[in-house]
Design a protein around this motif. Sequence first.
Motif, short mmCIF file in Angstrom:
data_model
loop_
_atom_site.label_atom_id
_atom_site.label_comp_id
_atom_site.label_asym_id
_atom_site.label_seq_id
_atom_site.Cartn_x
_atom_site.Cartn_y
_atom_site.Cartn_z
N ASN A 21 -2.00 10.10 -5.92
CA ASN A 21 -2.22 10.51 -7.29
C ASN A 21 -3.68 10.90 -7.42
O ASN A 21 -4.57 10.06 -7.32
CB ASN A 21 -1.87 9.35 -8.23
N SER A 22 -3.97 12.18 -7.66
CA SER A 22 -5.36 12.65 -7.69
C SER A 22 -6.11 12.21 -8.95
O SER A 22 -7.33 12.33 -9.00
CB SER A 22 -5.42 14.17 -7.55
N ASP A 23 -5.41 11.68 -9.95
CA ASP A 23 -6.09 11.20 -11.15
C ASP A 23 -6.90 9.94 -10.88
O ASP A 23 -8.01 9.78 -11.38
CB ASP A 23 -5.09 10.92 -12.28
N ASP A 24 -6.32 9.04 -10.06
CA ASP A 24 -7.03 7.78 -9.81
C ASP A 24 -6.92 7.31 -8.35
O ASP A 24 -7.25 6.17 -8.04
CB ASP A 24 -6.50 6.68 -10.74
N TRP A 25 -6.48 8.20 -7.45
CA TRP A 25 -6.37 7.92 -6.01
C TRP A 25 -5.37 6.80 -5.70
O TRP A 25 -5.42 6.19 -4.65
CB TRP A 25 -7.73 7.59 -5.41
N SER A 26 -4.46 6.53 -6.63
CA SER A 26 -3.48 5.45 -6.41
C SER A 26 -2.19 6.01 -5.82
O SER A 26 -2.02 7.21 -5.66
CB SER A 26 -3.18 4.75 -7.74
N ASP A 27 -1.28 5.08 -5.56
CA ASP A 27 0.07 5.43 -5.08
C ASP A 27 0.06 6.23 -3.79
O ASP A 27 0.95 7.03 -3.54
CB ASP A 27 0.87 6.20 -6.14
N GLY A 28 -0.96 6.07 -2.95
CA GLY A 28 -1.06 6.83 -1.72
C GLY A 28 -0.07 6.37 -0.66
O GLY A 28 0.25 5.20 -0.56
N PHE A 29 0.42 7.32 0.11
CA PHE A 29 1.24 7.00 1.27
C PHE A 29 1.14 8.13 2.29
O PHE A 29 0.75 9.25 1.95
CB PHE A 29 2.70 6.73 0.88
N ASP A 30 1.46 7.83 3.53
CA ASP A 30 1.45 8.81 4.60
C ASP A 30 2.88 9.06 5.07
O ASP A 30 3.67 8.11 5.16
CB ASP A 30 0.62 8.30 5.79
N THR A 31 3.19 10.30 5.36
CA THR A 31 4.51 10.63 5.86
C THR A 31 4.61 10.24 7.33
O THR A 31 3.59 9.97 7.98
CB THR A 31 4.81 12.14 5.74
#
Length: 71
Positions: free
Chosen positions: A54-64
């Motif tokens: 999520n570019s708004d707050d750098w949250s919810d990141g994951f790698d494929t």
Amino acid sequence: FSANGFMVDTTMSADVNAGKKANDSIGINSWSLEENSISEDDMQTFEFSFHIFNSDDWSDGFDTETIIIQL
């Protein structure tokens, strides 16, 4: 990102709104191919993954998982 088993520098960034889709491209830096003696005609295998967040707050990141493309 690797091409023919060699790590190469690439560029890609796409902003996609929730519930929407986007088409984009991955740019492979030509100097990075040259450093590894890879010509455009010699490219046979690509391996890469995406880091999505999520570019708004750098949250919810994951790698494929690793994506492999063989030509």
